[in-house]
Design an enzyme around this catalytic site. Structure first.
Site, PDB file in Angstrom:
ATOM      1  CE1 TYR C 128      -3.532  -2.505   0.248  1.00 18.22           C
ATOM      2  CE2 TYR C 128      -4.450  -1.068   1.928  1.00 18.22           C
ATOM      3  CZ  TYR C 128      -4.578  -2.129   1.063  1.00 18.22           C
ATOM      4  OH  TYR C 128      -5.763  -2.802   1.029  1.00 18.22           O
ATOM      5  CD  GLU C 244      -4.858  -3.532   8.677  1.00 18.68           C
ATOM      6  OE1 GLU C 244      -5.340  -3.028   7.639  1.00 18.68           O
ATOM      7  OE2 GLU C 244      -3.741  -3.248   9.114  1.00 18.68           O
TER       8      GLU C 244
HETATM    9  C1  FAD Z   1       7.008  -1.220  11.000  1.00 17.34           C
HETATM   10  C2  FAD Z   1       6.111  -0.778   9.909  1.00 17.34           C
HETATM   11  C3  FAD Z   1       5.507  -1.718   9.088  1.00 17.34           C
HETATM   12  C4  FAD Z   1       4.698  -1.329   8.046  1.00 17.34           C
HETATM   13  N1  FAD Z   1       4.186  -2.269   7.216  1.00 17.34           N
HETATM   14  C5  FAD Z   1       3.505  -1.892   6.102  1.00 17.34           C
HETATM   15  C6  FAD Z   1       3.113  -2.838   5.124  1.00 17.34           C
HETATM   16  O1  FAD Z   1       3.341  -4.030   5.277  1.00 17.34           O
HETATM   17  N2  FAD Z   1       2.487  -2.419   4.017  1.00 17.34           N
HETATM   18  C7  FAD Z   1       2.199  -1.102   3.818  1.00 17.34           C
HETATM   19  O2  FAD Z   1       1.612  -0.771   2.800  1.00 17.34           O
HETATM   20  N3  FAD Z   1       2.557  -0.151   4.730  1.00 17.34           N
HETATM   21  C8  FAD Z   1       3.213  -0.527   5.852  1.00 17.34           C
HETATM   22  N4  FAD Z   1       3.630   0.421   6.769  1.00 17.34           N
HETATM   23  C9  FAD Z   1       3.385   1.816   6.470  1.00 17.34           C
HETATM   24  C10 FAD Z   1       2.432   2.507   7.401  1.00 17.34           C
HETATM   25  O3  FAD Z   1       1.124   2.188   7.127  1.00 17.34           O
HETATM   26  C11 FAD Z   1       2.727   4.014   7.301  1.00 17.34           C
HETATM   27  O4  FAD Z   1       3.956   4.229   7.936  1.00 17.34           O
HETATM   28  C12 FAD Z   1       1.674   4.858   7.940  1.00 17.34           C
HETATM   29  O5  FAD Z   1       0.503   4.841   7.188  1.00 17.34           O
HETATM   30  C13 FAD Z   1       2.126   6.313   8.138  1.00 17.34           C
HETATM   31  O6  FAD Z   1       2.644   6.857   6.953  1.00 17.34           O
HETATM   32  P1  FAD Z   1       4.066   7.567   6.928  1.00 17.34           P
HETATM   33  O7  FAD Z   1       5.052   6.686   7.577  1.00 17.34           O
HETATM   34  O8  FAD Z   1       4.329   8.027   5.555  1.00 17.34           O
HETATM   35  O9  FAD Z   1       3.872   8.827   7.877  1.00 17.34           O
HETATM   36  P2  FAD Z   1       3.222  10.214   7.490  1.00 17.34           P
HETATM   37  O10 FAD Z   1       1.933   9.984   6.821  1.00 17.34           O
HETATM   38  O11 FAD Z   1       4.237  11.048   6.812  1.00 17.34           O
HETATM   39  O12 FAD Z   1       2.911  10.792   8.937  1.00 17.34           O
HETATM   40  C14 FAD Z   1       3.887  11.485   9.750  1.00 17.34           C
HETATM   41  C15 FAD Z   1       3.164  12.023  10.974  1.00 17.34           C
HETATM   42  O13 FAD Z   1       2.141  12.930  10.564  1.00 17.34           O
HETATM   43  C16 FAD Z   1       0.891  12.552  11.126  1.00 17.34           C
HETATM   44  N5  FAD Z   1      -0.196  12.926  10.219  1.00 17.34           N
HETATM   45  C17 FAD Z   1      -0.294  12.666   8.912  1.00 17.34           C
HETATM   46  N6  FAD Z   1      -1.453  13.137   8.432  1.00 17.34           N
HETATM   47  C18 FAD Z   1      -2.113  13.717   9.467  1.00 17.34           C
HETATM   48  C19 FAD Z   1      -3.361  14.393   9.615  1.00 17.34           C
HETATM   49  N7  FAD Z   1      -4.190  14.544   8.587  1.00 17.34           N
HETATM   50  N8  FAD Z   1      -3.705  14.860  10.844  1.00 17.34           N
HETATM   51  C20 FAD Z   1      -2.878  14.696  11.892  1.00 17.34           C
HETATM   52  N9  FAD Z   1      -1.675  14.070  11.810  1.00 17.34           N
HETATM   53  C21 FAD Z   1      -1.303  13.587  10.609  1.00 17.34           C
HETATM   54  C22 FAD Z   1       1.011  11.058  11.322  1.00 17.34           C
HETATM   55  O14 FAD Z   1       0.096  10.581  12.274  1.00 17.34           O
HETATM   56  C23 FAD Z   1       2.454  10.921  11.761  1.00 17.34           C
HETATM   57  O15 FAD Z   1       2.566  11.204  13.126  1.00 17.34           O
HETATM   58  C24 FAD Z   1       4.433   0.038   7.827  1.00 17.34           C
HETATM   59  C25 FAD Z   1       5.013   0.991   8.676  1.00 17.34           C
HETATM   60  C26 FAD Z   1       5.839   0.602   9.710  1.00 17.34           C
HETATM   61  C27 FAD Z   1       6.453   1.652  10.591  1.00 17.34           C
END
Ligand code: FAD
Ligand code: FAD
Ligand code: FAD
Lengths: 398, 380, 398
Positions: C128, C244
């Site tokens: 994703y 999920e």
């Molecule tokens: C260990 C691990 C395993 C994972 N496994 C998978 C996987 O198997 N497959 C997959 O597809 N993804 C996976 N992910 C991805 C995960 O779903 C994303 O990390 C998550 O959705 C957050 O996106 P980002 O890391 O880009 O953070 P960002 O979206 O950049 O967020 C950074 C910060 O901003 C905050 N933020 C963002 N938007 C808003 C808003 N509108 N209002 C308030 N706060 C906000 C967030 O809460 C966070 O604190 C994994 C992540 C981790 C850490």
């Protein structure tokens, strides 16, 4: 770097202490010490004594009749007053409208208003908030229309602290409704005795009367009561807010509050021992004391920067947030210390100073009302959410 | 009362800041971590040259007459750079104890070369069962002719692998956990019967488990008075705590700055994530926390020279409580606001987070020091 | 209402326990209780055993080969397995793509993919997130362009958990760039062995390799691997996320975590006794224990609504929020229980079956790494902030 006071500072401290001991009326001191509510006259007697000494407006520069204290002297003065159970100085005249007048006012205004503020012969209150304008202050609607050499004021203000004791009110009023909200506001001084003004009490959660609604119905205010230029009142308001932020943390009062809490915890019993010997409660007090120390040193760091000619920076805005949280925590722990005996509600004893016997120990009936009342500190003077908004924008650039 | 830095102190701050900025870029640090020692001798030589190794010692001890404020200034910059050189074990702990308890001969033999950058120390006090109780020592030193024989175990001894001398806290009398009956010994790191198991720590420092099997030392190895080491150790550890607090303050500044920068640049939903109010307020809370940490560190640095041991101890514990609390808040928040990037090894934030976490665990965590502070305040 | 178990449920629990004891390898079980990382074999061997028994896809309806359990059985199954030290079932096949396929897939797709999921013959991973599409998932850019009976896929996925173990990946890809972001997304199944798929490890704070970047470079994917309609992948994605969310709170493993924490406190030395004698620490364990219980009851309430035929609402988001906070807190307390001996870093002991001996007690090496690692739980699967936004919008109507 040195934490110790210089001999001159030490001498000054002794002088302040001697002054407070000689001039603070004993009954006022007792009320403060026992957490009782003060009446107008209590404040006035103490403030007038300070005024005579030239210390009431201790934050003002010499040229406007202040004592010109150094930051260290300011710190000493505030702390000793608190240690000696002096009531807090009411800020509306001394810390709010006074500095606005000497900064933005005309010579005539300075002459007319400043002496009475310095001597505490006039009681001021603050007329900013309105029913529709709290955090979003700039949306205020109380209207002032020019009519010859007067403004005609219509509208209502709310949350006026001690408005029922006030001789004068300083108001933000709308003088132009066509431009951007912030650009149509003026800063007006209004005599509370003017016809058309009505003050209506608001009763707080603890049953107390400290705030009011103030209604303005065709109130005639001479144009010479305008401070600064018409439609530039927002500048005065902002200046005032910035000026107010330092000291709003109420550290000396909180230090005193922690001591009072300890006194209570020494008396309250827990399994046959004083509560203060209960490890987990003692640790809560310790934690609070550490928070107060951190706040105090933050304030000292700011004062020291200012002494060097620097402007107060990032730290200051945080002071109000932490200061108010700490004040709340003190009242919360005090209520916890009192335990079940915080439940009895004795409004007579609280408000009217009756001779009613307290149900529990002397201090018990005050604990819960204080806790309820102190929730205000994170709301007024710009709520903590608004303060964080300000820091985030002005300091962090977010 | 005056809380401003002198001109010399400002210069010191600038040069320490420059050192951390230039020598401790993220990539440089990685390379240093990967070296055998885990720190660079050339950096240590530079410390000596700049006078940092002697700055906090009196002139009669061969130092430059500074004190805790100088240590605070340097440690704070070390925190910003996550500097790896063993300043704390060698200078603050080792040097500090020798200056306070050492004989003239010991100072000449140990302190002078340390200030020149030619000797390093490690301080071995912890044992498996000690947790945060400095007096919970069972490693035994028994009289052996004129000298002593040491047997037992010491754990998580920072810098033991690089140290020339290990300063060992041993039991010479008294029962378990009794503050009386403890003695400090200066033991050659290569002494016969002393074996080491070296390892890295979570935050990329180096430490060791030490086993003492009848290690013989002379009478002149005793640092300070026999059976009476506890006050020296307690004071030295309080000083180390304050220095650690300064380091933590630097870490918090750096982690906050990195996070602020990140939330200003990372875009989601078409805007910088720093536009979301939850993150703004959390960022403000981070800065407030760091301010409080800085204030308490300053307070403790100013009070750590107090004659009254209770004042000193309360100051150190108070600051450690604050640092534990603020460090956790800033560290956890930084990771959260970085999203997935925050939990990777590639970003500086996770390294600051780990260091802040370990600082809380060193010499007593937040809860331990809250209890200690509370008990001291109660006794006063 | 009844919290006690019926006899048939007791029998069921016994059956699950007996099965776990017989089929879970002691080495895997040992890793659970010492907090070590599992390798692929630990998961696969266990999941295959479950698959053989027909229990791997335990949330599936009977008609797709699930056991068709009631909510109590599900609850018991999850709890007993946690108590017995079984690794968590990797959700990507049985809890994520499986339900999507049986809900939106064609008969052919069901036949082709479901058996491999049920038996754990095929390992799946979730594609994703992208570098520019984390919380803002709809912003994803990986392109799939139709060319005859294939899609040509180009782009990059990131944070893909266990992509290095995966046989297949289910991806959200952009098939239309002209429309609203949510409307141009399709759900595609891709064989990881297809030429053009490259997996690059991302190393986590604690040194672990769980997540990866997945690069897709002109990858040819047959059109029959499209689930649902083209450009309607967002529907599958949303369905999957809702599906999920339940169970992501990890209550059973947190219960196990609390009891392991108590066990550690009973071993960790403190002033001649153990940490379990320290009321400040045991109070913290009690506090987290109560949080776990509150969360469990909330989850049971949701399950009970579902048993009555109700659908879980967006308020299940709060389960994820609290669940992750609790997991983090348990890890934090465990590290604190270990104290100074949490400092040695022993990657060998965490990731490999080396014969290295632990530097402190047996439970020490994973304590700090686990604390660092668990910070992920409030980030993945929709961060805490995003979950709160969902509740605020969908439940509170803000
Ligand atoms: C260990 C691990 C395993 C994972 N496994 C998978 C996987 O198997 N497959 C997959 O597809 N993804 C996976 N992910 C991805 C995960 O779903 C994303 O990390 C998550 O959705 C957050 O996106 P980002 O890391 O880009 O953070 P960002 O979206 O950049 O967020 C950074 C910060 O901003 C905050 N933020 C963002 N938007 C808003 C808003 N509108 N209002 C308030 N706060 C906000 C967030 O809460 C966070 O604190 C994994 C992540 C981790 C850490
Ligand atoms: C005891 C007391 C004494 C007072 N004395 C005076 C006085 O003497 N003179 C005077 O003029 N005023 C006075 N005030 C008024 C005070 O300044 C206002 O209450 C305050 O500005 C908040 O406004 P509000 O009560 O309308 O709350 P609202 O503005 O309606 O706020 C409600 C909640 O929303 C939050 N909120 C609002 N905007 C935002 C935003 N942009 N972002 C995030 N959160 C937001 C607030 O933080 C608060 O939690 C007093 C108030 C009290 C309680
Ligand atoms: C009694 C009182 C005391 C106060 N004390 C202080 C003080 O000590 N210091 C101080 O600087 N201010 C203080 N304030 C707040 C001050 O009055 C103003 O609210 C503040 O300075 C912002 O000015 P503005 O209206 O020009 O800002 P604007 O930028 O127009 O914003 C007004 C408020 O709404 C918020 N806001 C604006 N746009 C949005 C949006 N799109 N989404 C969410 N929120 C938004 C802002 O963050 C801000 O809090 C106080 C207010 C009162 C009533």
């Amino acid at each position: 770097m040195d934490l110790a006071f210089t001999p001159e500072e030490q001498k000054f401290a002794d002088e302040v202490r001697a002054f407070v001991r000689a001039n603070l009326p004993a009954d006022v001191r007792d009320k403060v010490k026992n957490g009782k509510h003060l009446i107008r006259d209590d404040y006035m007697r103490w403030q007038q004594a300070l005024g005579k000494k030239g210390w009431l407006v201790y934050t003002w520069p010499k040229k406007h009749g202040g004592p010109g204290f150094t930051p260290a002297q300011r710190y000493i003065f505030e702390n000793i007053c608190a240690e000696e159970y002096a009531p807090g100085i009411i800020p509306f005249g001394t810390k709010m409208v006074g500095p606005v007048i000497y900064t933005f006012g005309t010579e005539a205004q300075k002459e007319k208003y400043l002496p009475a503020i310095r001597e505490s012969t006039v009681w001021w209150c603050q007329g900013y908030s309105e029913p529709g304008s709290g955090s979003d202050l700039a949306s205020l609607r109380t209207k002032a229309e020019k009519d010859g050499d007067h403004y005609i004021v219509n509208g209502s203000k709310t949350w006026n602290t001690m408005g029922h004791w006030a001789d004068w009110i300083f108001c933000l009023v709308r003088t132009d409704s066509k431009s951007k909200p912030q650009e149509g506001i003026s800063f007006l001084l209004i005599d509370m005795k003017t016809p058309g003004i009505t003050v209506k009490p608001i009763i707080m959660a603890d049953g107390g009367h400290e705030v009011n609604e103030v209604f303005f119905d065709n109130v005639k205010v001479p144009v010479e009561n305008l401070v600064g230029k018409e439609n530039e009142g927002w500048t005065c308001a902002k200046f005032l807010l910035a000026n107010e932020r330092l000291g709003i943390a109420a550290v000396p009062q909180s230090k005193r509050g922690v001591e009072a809490l300890k006194d209570i915890a020494r008396v309250e019993q827990d399994n046959g021992r004083p509560l203060i010997e209960n490890q987990s409660f003692a640790e809560k007090i310790a934690d609070l004391e550490i928070q107060v120390t951190a706040l105090e040193f933050t304030e000292l760091r700011v004062l020291s920067q200012m002494a060097q000619g620097g402007q107060p920076g990032a730290e200051v805005s945080g002071l109000k947030i932490r200061g108010s949280e700490i004040q709340q925590r003190i009242t919360e722990l005090t209520m916890e210390a009192v335990g079940e005996y915080s439940a009895p509600y004795l409004p007579g004893l609280l408000w009217q100073g009756t001779n009613e016997e307290p149900v529990g120990p002397d201090y018990a009936h005050l604990a819960a009302p204080r806790y309820f009342n102190t929730r205000k500190t994170t709301i007024y003077g710009g709520s903590n959410e608004i303060q964080k908004g300000i820091i985030s924008k002005m300091v962090l650039g977010l | 009362m005056d809380l401003s830095l002198s001109d010399e102190q400002k210069q010191l701050q600038e040069s320490a800041e420059r050192f951390a900025r230039e020598k401790y870029t993220f990539d440089n640090r990685r390379k240093i971590v990967a070296t055998e020692r885990g720190w660079l001798p050339e950096n240590w030589a530079q410390f000596a040259e700049l006078g940092w190794l002697g700055m906090a010692f009196s002139e009669e001890d061969g130092g430059y007459g500074g004190g805790p404020i100088e240590t605070m200034i340097v440690m704070e910059q070390f925190g910003k750079g996550l500097v790896l050189e063993p300043f704390l074990p060698t200078v603050v702990l080792g040097g500090g104890m020798i200056a306070r308890a050492g004989s003239a001969d010991q100072k000449a033999a140990l302190l002078a070369p340390m200030i020149e950058g030619k000797k390093q120390f490690a301080f071995a006090w912890l044992e498996r069962q000690s947790r945060y109780n400095l007096a919970d020592v069972s490693l035994k030193a028994t009289k052996e002719g004129n000298g002593w024989s040491l047997s037992g175990h010491k754990g998580v001894v920072y810098n033991a692998a690089s140290a020339d001398e290990i300063i060992v806290l041993a039991r010479t009398a008294g029962s378990a956990r009794e503050p009386k009956g403890l003695t400090l010994f200066v033991v050659d790191a290569k002494a016969k019967g002393l074996s080491r198991r070296d390892y890295p720590t979570q935050d990329a420092l180096r430490a060791s488990e030490l086993t003492f099997d009848k290690v013989s030392v002379g009478a002149d190895a005793v640092l300070g008075k026999v059976d009476d080491a506890f006050p020296t150790v307690e004071e030295a550890v309080d000083r180390a705590i304050v220095a650690l607090c300064a380091e933590a303050t630097g870490c918090m500044d750096a982690i906050n700055a990195a996070t602020l920068e990140y939330i200003k640049t990372r875009k989601q939903f078409g805007v910088a994530i720093g536009k979301f109010q939850v993150l703004q307020h959390r960022m403000v809370d981070c800065f407030t926390n760091a301010q409080e940490a800085r204030s308490m560190t300053l307070m403790a640095s100013l009070k750590i020279d107090d004659k009254d041991p209770t004042v000193r101890a309360k100051a150190a514990s108070g600051a450690k409580v604050q640092i534990g609390k603020s460090g956790k808040f800033c560290g956890q928040s930084a990771v959260q606001m970085h999203g997935g990037m925050g939990v990777t090894d590639e970003m500086a934030v996770s390294h600051y987070f780990k260091r802040l976490t370990m600082i809380d665990l060193m010499f007593g965590n937040q809860q331990h020091h809250l209890t200690r502070y509370s008990n001291l305040a109660m006794a006063a | 209402m009844d919290l006690s178990l019926k006899p048939e449920h007791k029998a069921f629990a016994d059956e699950v326990r007996a099965f776990a004891r017989e089929n879970l390898s002691p080495a895997t079980r040992e890793k659970t209780f010492s907090g070590k990382h599992y390798d692929r074999g630990d998961h696969i061997v266990w999941q295959k055993a479950l698959g053989k028994k027909g229990w791997l896809a335990y949330t599936w309806p009977k008609k797709y080969g699930g056991p068709g359990w009631d909510v109590t059985q599900r609850f018991l199954f999850e709890n007993v397995l946690a108590e017995e030290g079984a690794p968590r079932i990797l959700p990507f096949g049985p809890k994520m793509v499986g339900p999507v396929i049986y809900t939106f897939g064609t008969e052919e797709q069901k036949e082709r993919f479901l058996p491999g999921i049920r038996s754990s013959e095929v390992s799946w991973c979730q594609g994703y997130s992208e570098p520019g599409a984390g919380s803002d998932l709809a912003n994803l850019r990986t392109r799939a362009v139709r060319e005859g009976d294939h899609y040509i896929v180009n782009g990059q996925k990131t944070w893909t958990s266990f992509a290095h173990w995966g046989d297949w990946i289910f991806c959200l890809v952009r098939t239309n760039t002209e429309v609203k972001p949510q409307e141009g997304i399709s759900f595609l199944l891709i064989d990881m062995k297809t030429p053009g798929v490259t997996v690059r490890p991302i190393i986590m704070t604690d040194g672990a390799h769980h997540v990866n970047d997945v690069f897709l470079d002109n990858v040819k994917v047959p059109v029959e691997n499209l689930i649902g309609k083209e450009n309607e992948g967002w529907t599958c994605a949303k369905f999957l996320l809702a599906n999920e969310r339940l169970g992501i709170a990890e209550v059973p493993s947190s219960k196990r975590g609390v009891s392991m924490l108590r066990q550690i406190a009973r071993i960790e030395p403190l002033d001649g006794g153990t940490l379990a004698d320290d009321p400040a620490f045991t109070a913290q364990i009690a506090d987290i224990d109560l949080q776990v219980q509150a969360l469990e009851m909330s989850e049971l309430r949701v399950l009970s609504t579902m048993a009555q035929g109700g659908a879980p609402g967006p308020e299940v988001s709060t389960l994820k929020v609290r669940g992750s906070e609790i997991q983090q807190r348990i890890a934090e307390l465990t590290m604190e229980a270990v104290g100074e001996y949490a400092q040695p870093y022993q990657p060998g002991m965490l990731f490999h079956d080396t014969n290295e001996t632990p530097i402190g007690p047996d439970h020490a090496p994973p304590a700090a790494p686990r604390y660092f690692n668990m910070r992920k739980t409030s980030i993945y699967g929709g961060s805490t902030e995003i979950q709160k936004n969902i509740v605020s919008k969908m439940v509170l109507g803000l």
